[in-house]
Design a protein around this motif. Structure first.
Motif, short mmCIF file in Angstrom:
data_model
loop_
_atom_site.label_atom_id
_atom_site.label_comp_id
_atom_site.label_asym_id
_atom_site.label_seq_id
_atom_site.Cartn_x
_atom_site.Cartn_y
_atom_site.Cartn_z
N ASP A 69 0.06 96.59 28.36
CA ASP A 69 -0.87 95.71 27.65
C ASP A 69 -0.83 96.02 26.16
O ASP A 69 -0.91 97.17 25.73
N ARG A 117 2.10 92.20 28.32
CA ARG A 117 0.99 91.26 28.16
C ARG A 117 0.37 91.50 26.79
O ARG A 117 -0.11 92.60 26.51
N THR A 119 -2.37 90.35 23.78
CA THR A 119 -3.59 89.63 23.43
C THR A 119 -3.72 89.61 21.92
O THR A 119 -3.68 90.67 21.28
N PRO A 136 4.43 84.12 23.98
CA PRO A 136 3.09 84.23 24.57
C PRO A 136 2.05 83.56 23.68
O PRO A 136 1.99 83.83 22.48
N TYR A 157 7.09 81.55 31.77
CA TYR A 157 8.02 82.65 31.49
C TYR A 157 9.47 82.16 31.57
O TYR A 157 9.83 81.39 32.46
#
Length: 247
Positions: A69, A117, A119, A136, A157
């Motif tokens: 992450d 991932r 953010t 992303p 993806y």
């Protein structure tokens, strides 16, 4: 550059070659539905195999990495939409802080490459996202711009990626679904420009022949040019879905 049908124009608007131009070997063709990409298979032996060693992301974007992450601590500046006069000048309709925009795109590309991932938020603006749909998307926010909502809804993806063989690179492009294209980069100048643009850099730092190659890559949306800065767009995927034929 010519399209598969010899007309000089392909599904995403490839330009006909200038009669006096040295061909740069950018081969564009729709992939056969049952065909694997040309060249040796450079995928990991297992679809979820990660490269050995710690993941190293570009330090140009402040972030925290915990496992798989990534949290970006400052809003990113993405390429802004330019007016029609900029489009006519051939820079792809992008404007803004070239260094910040291309470094942000490089960072997101590398997050995608490593299967992380991420953010993040974006700075306010009207963005030109046509070339960035494979990256992303940002975190959802109330009253966000419509183009950000559409980006998130249409993202999948493996929409754009590259694979490397001996003296060539193949690029699979599915950003304009349902159409798809496979590019083959086998001209030394195209390959050297593609490799150089792995890192976001000013175009002035490239020799003239690589600048010309960068323009050709940008015309096919395989590179992004913003205010004199450029970066390559297709990631090299280091993590593959199951089944890997899904992309």
């Amino acid at each position: 550059m010519t399209a598969p049908d010899g007309t000089g124009r392909g599904p995403i608007g490839t330009r006909p070659p200038r009669p006096d131009a040295r061909p740069l070997g950018l081969d564009i063709r729709p992939p056969r539905p049952d065909a694997r990409p040309s060249g040796p298979d450079t995928r990991p032996s297992h679809p979820h195999t990660q490269p050995t060693g710690p993941t190293v992301l570009p330090p140009t974007v402040p972030h925290h990495l915990t496992g798989t992450d990534v949290h970006v601590t400052e809003p990113l500046q993405l390429p802004l939409r330019a007016g029609a006069d900029r489009d006519r000048r051939g820079d792809g309709g992008h404007r803004g802080d070239g260094r910040a925009a291309t470094q942000a795109v490089q960072f997101l590309r590398e997050c995608l490459s490593h299967g992380l991932r991420v953010t993040y938020d974006v700075r306010p603006g009207t963005y030109n996202l046509r070339a960035l749909r494979h990256l992303p998307p940002p975190a959802e926010r109330p009253a966000e711009a419509a183009e950000l909502t559409a980006w998130r809804a249409g993202h999948a993806y493996g929409m754009l990626y590259h694979r490397r063989g001996p003296d060539f690179v193949t690029v699979m492009d599915r950003r304009e679904r349902p159409a798809s294209l496979r590019f083959t980069l086998d001209h030394p100048d195209l390959l050297s420009a593609f490799d150089a643009l792995h890192e976001a850099m000013p175009l002035d730092a490239l020799p003239p022949v690589q600048r010309e190659a960068a323009d050709l890559l940008a015309a096919e949306r395989l590179a992004l040019i913003v205010d004199g800065w450029a970066v390559a767009l297709p990631p090299r995927l280091r993590r593959w879905p199951v089944p890997c034929t899904g992309i």
